[in-house]
Motif scaffolding. Structure first.
Motif, PDB file in Angstrom:
ATOM      1  N   ASP A  43       2.045   7.059   0.054  1.00  0.00           N
ATOM      2  CA  ASP A  43       0.786   6.698   0.524  1.00  0.00           C
ATOM      3  C   ASP A  43      -0.570   7.410   0.119  1.00  0.00           C
ATOM      4  O   ASP A  43      -1.423   6.895  -0.375  1.00  0.00           O
ATOM      5  CB  ASP A  43       0.806   7.216   2.213  1.00  0.00           C
ATOM      6  CG  ASP A  43       1.701   6.662   3.084  1.00  0.00           C
ATOM      7  OD1 ASP A  43       2.130   5.324   2.456  1.00  0.00           O
ATOM      8  OD2 ASP A  43       2.076   6.833   4.131  1.00  0.00           O
ATOM      9  N   PHE A  44      -0.190   8.760  -0.414  1.00  0.00           N
ATOM     10  CA  PHE A  44      -0.925   9.590  -1.113  1.00  0.00           C
ATOM     11  C   PHE A  44      -1.501   8.659  -2.469  1.00  0.00           C
ATOM     12  O   PHE A  44      -2.528   8.467  -2.988  1.00  0.00           O
ATOM     13  CB  PHE A  44      -0.617  10.905  -1.514  1.00  0.00           C
ATOM     14  CG  PHE A  44      -1.511  11.770  -2.293  1.00  0.00           C
ATOM     15  CD1 PHE A  44      -2.596  12.256  -1.736  1.00  0.00           C
ATOM     16  CD2 PHE A  44      -1.173  11.580  -3.730  1.00  0.00           C
ATOM     17  CE1 PHE A  44      -3.526  13.120  -2.699  1.00  0.00           C
ATOM     18  CE2 PHE A  44      -2.102  12.577  -4.608  1.00  0.00           C
ATOM     19  CZ  PHE A  44      -3.034  13.255  -3.803  1.00  0.00           C
ATOM     20  N   VAL A  45      -0.476   8.199  -3.327  1.00  0.00           N
ATOM     21  CA  VAL A  45      -0.598   7.557  -4.437  1.00  0.00           C
ATOM     22  C   VAL A  45      -1.289   6.172  -4.164  1.00  0.00           C
ATOM     23  O   VAL A  45      -2.094   5.721  -4.907  1.00  0.00           O
ATOM     24  CB  VAL A  45       0.561   7.260  -5.060  1.00  0.00           C
ATOM     25  CG1 VAL A  45       0.301   6.549  -6.483  1.00  0.00           C
ATOM     26  CG2 VAL A  45       1.223   8.628  -5.446  1.00  0.00           C
ATOM     27  N   MET A  46      -0.721   5.352  -3.109  1.00  0.00           N
ATOM     28  CA  MET A  46      -1.533   4.110  -2.904  1.00  0.00           C
ATOM     29  C   MET A  46      -2.865   4.198  -2.547  1.00  0.00           C
ATOM     30  O   MET A  46      -3.595   3.363  -2.887  1.00  0.00           O
ATOM     31  CB  MET A  46      -0.572   3.539  -1.614  1.00  0.00           C
ATOM     32  CG  MET A  46       0.554   2.948  -2.081  1.00  0.00           C
ATOM     33  SD  MET A  46       1.468   2.248  -0.481  1.00  0.00           S
ATOM     34  CE  MET A  46       0.163   0.914  -0.050  1.00  0.00           C
ATOM     35  N   ASP A  47      -3.156   5.537  -1.941  1.00  0.00           N
ATOM     36  CA  ASP A  47      -4.649   5.626  -1.495  1.00  0.00           C
ATOM     37  C   ASP A  47      -5.358   5.710  -2.909  1.00  0.00           C
ATOM     38  O   ASP A  47      -6.877   5.849  -2.804  1.00  0.00           O
ATOM     39  CB  ASP A  47      -4.818   6.726  -0.587  1.00  0.00           C
ATOM     40  CG  ASP A  47      -4.449   6.461   0.697  1.00  0.00           C
ATOM     41  OD1 ASP A  47      -4.175   5.382   1.007  1.00  0.00           O
ATOM     42  OD2 ASP A  47      -4.138   7.839   1.418  1.00  0.00           O
ATOM     43  N   ARG A  48      -4.886   6.194  -3.936  1.00  0.00           N
ATOM     44  CA  ARG A  48      -5.521   6.117  -5.311  1.00  0.00           C
ATOM     45  C   ARG A  48      -5.432   5.217  -6.163  1.00  0.00           C
ATOM     46  O   ARG A  48      -5.794   5.250  -7.342  1.00  0.00           O
ATOM     47  CB  ARG A  48      -5.244   7.589  -5.858  1.00  0.00           C
ATOM     48  CG  ARG A  48      -5.836   8.722  -5.072  1.00  0.00           C
ATOM     49  CD  ARG A  48      -4.908   9.898  -5.255  1.00  0.00           C
ATOM     50  NE  ARG A  48      -5.744  11.000  -4.399  1.00  0.00           N
ATOM     51  CZ  ARG A  48      -5.740  11.233  -3.061  1.00  0.00           C
ATOM     52  NH1 ARG A  48      -5.078  10.205  -2.194  1.00  0.00           N
ATOM     53  NH2 ARG A  48      -6.218  12.133  -2.296  1.00  0.00           N
ATOM     54  N   ALA A  94       4.443   6.298 -10.150  1.00  0.00           N
ATOM     55  CA  ALA A  94       4.399   7.239  -9.201  1.00  0.00           C
ATOM     56  C   ALA A  94       4.710   6.837  -7.574  1.00  0.00           C
ATOM     57  O   ALA A  94       5.414   7.406  -7.097  1.00  0.00           O
ATOM     58  CB  ALA A  94       3.028   8.213  -9.132  1.00  0.00           C
ATOM     59  N   TRP A  95       4.122   5.865  -7.664  1.00  0.00           N
ATOM     60  CA  TRP A  95       4.292   5.221  -6.198  1.00  0.00           C
ATOM     61  C   TRP A  95       5.888   4.735  -6.138  1.00  0.00           C
ATOM     62  O   TRP A  95       6.474   4.965  -4.813  1.00  0.00           O
ATOM     63  CB  TRP A  95       3.628   3.951  -6.002  1.00  0.00           C
ATOM     64  CG  TRP A  95       3.880   3.227  -4.466  1.00  0.00           C
ATOM     65  CD1 TRP A  95       3.623   3.606  -3.478  1.00  0.00           C
ATOM     66  CD2 TRP A  95       4.761   2.342  -4.665  1.00  0.00           C
ATOM     67  NE1 TRP A  95       4.038   2.620  -2.559  1.00  0.00           N
ATOM     68  CE2 TRP A  95       4.790   1.791  -3.421  1.00  0.00           C
ATOM     69  CE3 TRP A  95       5.547   1.460  -5.514  1.00  0.00           C
ATOM     70  CZ2 TRP A  95       5.621   0.684  -2.694  1.00  0.00           C
ATOM     71  CZ3 TRP A  95       6.287   0.563  -5.073  1.00  0.00           C
ATOM     72  CH2 TRP A  95       6.273   0.073  -3.704  1.00  0.00           C
ATOM     73  N   ALA A  96       6.298   4.226  -7.309  1.00  0.00           N
ATOM     74  CA  ALA A  96       7.763   3.814  -7.138  1.00  0.00           C
ATOM     75  C   ALA A  96       8.860   4.777  -6.925  1.00  0.00           C
ATOM     76  O   ALA A  96       9.684   4.763  -6.128  1.00  0.00           O
ATOM     77  CB  ALA A  96       8.088   2.893  -8.436  1.00  0.00           C
ATOM     78  N   GLU A  97       8.554   5.906  -7.708  1.00  0.00           N
ATOM     79  CA  GLU A  97       9.126   7.304  -7.687  1.00  0.00           C
ATOM     80  C   GLU A  97       9.433   7.882  -6.077  1.00  0.00           C
ATOM     81  O   GLU A  97      10.305   7.806  -5.610  1.00  0.00           O
ATOM     82  CB  GLU A  97       8.997   7.956  -8.599  1.00  0.00           C
ATOM     83  CG  GLU A  97       9.242   7.764  -9.826  1.00  0.00           C
ATOM     84  CD  GLU A  97       8.694   8.628 -11.085  1.00  0.00           C
ATOM     85  OE1 GLU A  97       7.968   9.608 -10.695  1.00  0.00           O
ATOM     86  OE2 GLU A  97       9.010   8.499 -12.304  1.00  0.00           O
ATOM     87  N   ALA A  98       8.038   7.734  -5.647  1.00  0.00           N
ATOM     88  CA  ALA A  98       7.992   8.300  -4.142  1.00  0.00           C
ATOM     89  C   ALA A  98       8.579   7.350  -3.180  1.00  0.00           C
ATOM     90  O   ALA A  98       9.432   8.059  -2.418  1.00  0.00           O
ATOM     91  CB  ALA A  98       6.625   8.553  -3.793  1.00  0.00           C
ATOM     92  N   GLY A 113      11.800   7.924  -0.863  1.00  0.00           N
ATOM     93  CA  GLY A 113      11.628   8.064   0.558  1.00  0.00           C
ATOM     94  C   GLY A 113      10.413   9.134   1.035  1.00  0.00           C
ATOM     95  O   GLY A 113      10.372   9.182   2.322  1.00  0.00           O
ATOM     96  N   ASP A 114       9.729   9.709   0.027  1.00  0.00           N
ATOM     97  CA  ASP A 114       8.542  10.624   0.207  1.00  0.00           C
ATOM     98  C   ASP A 114       7.510   9.543   0.586  1.00  0.00           C
ATOM     99  O   ASP A 114       6.467   9.462  -0.181  1.00  0.00           O
ATOM    100  CB  ASP A 114       8.581  11.237  -0.999  1.00  0.00           C
ATOM    101  CG  ASP A 114       7.309  12.552  -0.682  1.00  0.00           C
ATOM    102  OD1 ASP A 114       6.565  12.459   0.440  1.00  0.00           O
ATOM    103  OD2 ASP A 114       7.320  13.187  -1.553  1.00  0.00           O
ATOM    104  N   ARG A 115       7.359   9.250   1.882  1.00  0.00           N
ATOM    105  CA  ARG A 115       6.377   8.373   2.295  1.00  0.00           C
ATOM    106  C   ARG A 115       4.935   8.991   2.277  1.00  0.00           C
ATOM    107  O   ARG A 115       3.826   8.354   1.838  1.00  0.00           O
ATOM    108  CB  ARG A 115       6.436   7.898   3.909  1.00  0.00           C
ATOM    109  CG  ARG A 115       7.778   7.000   3.980  1.00  0.00           C
ATOM    110  CD  ARG A 115       8.147   5.884   2.950  1.00  0.00           C
ATOM    111  NE  ARG A 115       6.492   4.954   3.089  1.00  0.00           N
ATOM    112  CZ  ARG A 115       6.234   4.161   2.172  1.00  0.00           C
ATOM    113  NH1 ARG A 115       7.276   4.000   1.112  1.00  0.00           N
ATOM    114  NH2 ARG A 115       5.220   3.389   2.137  1.00  0.00           N
TER     115      ARG A 115
END
Length: 216
Positions: free
Chosen positions: A93-98, A79-83, A87-89
């Motif tokens: 960031d939302f995924v990274m926080d999780r 999910a993070w890689a796709e975002a 370019g959907d930072r």
């Protein structure tokens, strides 16, 4: 009245019968001891087998948890890689926080290798040495304990089998001792008696090397 020729013969016969009687008694006692030990070690084997099964169940649970956690890490990383690629930072960031705490060190170490520009960088964070799961380590430790417990089971089975074999050997000694009292030839009587003693003493020396299990 016994003649002079008969007296030594009677004494030798009395000696032989005395040795045969002692052999019958001690071999019978030793047979009971070996039977008891064989039963005890069968019980030890059953208890060790129960412990092994319990450890394997725990290892299976830990392994299942590790697999589930890995799947979560893979899903969040994708999910993070796709975002990140789109370019959907905000979403990245939302995924990274999780990210799970165990995954974050591996992810940080992976991003430090500049994977987008460095051809020698590992393909994913999961290839990094920093990616360690406590549940997976626990599963490996439990597997090692289960194997050690299984080895104990095998050893206890062998011990019980060895004691059963000594029962058979004692039975051979008893057979020789019993037969020695039924033959009339003095030399054959002694041969049977000494053969029984040899089997008994050899078995006794062997059994002295065995471990002992006693329940009070």
């Amino acid at each position: 009245m016994a003649t002079r020729a008969e007296a030594p013969t009677d004494r030798r016969r009395d000696w032989q019968e005395g040795v045969a009687t002692v052999l019958l008694v001690v071999a019978a006692v030793a047979t009971s001891w070996s039977s008891y030990q064989a039963t005890r070690w069968n019980g030890e084997q059953a208890a060790a087998a129960g412990r092994t099964n319990a450890i394997r169940i725990e290892a299976s649970r830990a392994d299942g948890l590790a697999e589930a956690q890995t799947q979560i890490d893979v899903a969040t990383f994708i999910a993070w890689a796709e975002a990140d690629v789109t370019g959907d930072r905000e979403l990245a960031d939302f995924v990274m926080d999780r990210f799970r705490e165990e995954f974050r060190p591996a992810f940080d170490a992976w991003t430090a290798t500049a994977p987008l520009t460095n051809p020698d960088a590992p393909p994913t964070p999961f290839a990094m040495d920093e990616y360690r799961l406590e549940s997976q380590q626990q599963a490996e430790e439990l597997d090692a304990r289960a194997e050690a417990s299984a080895a104990e089971v095998r050893a206890n089975i062998q011990r019980a089998s060895n004691y059963v074999l000594t029962v058979v050997l004692y039975a051979v000694a008893l057979f020789f001792a019993g037969m020695s009292t039924r033959v009339s030839a003095p030399r054959l009587r002694w041969v049977l008696t000494l053969a029984g003693c040899a089997v008994f003493l050899g078995t006794l020396g062997w059994i002295a090397t065995f471990p002992v299990s006693i329940a009070v």
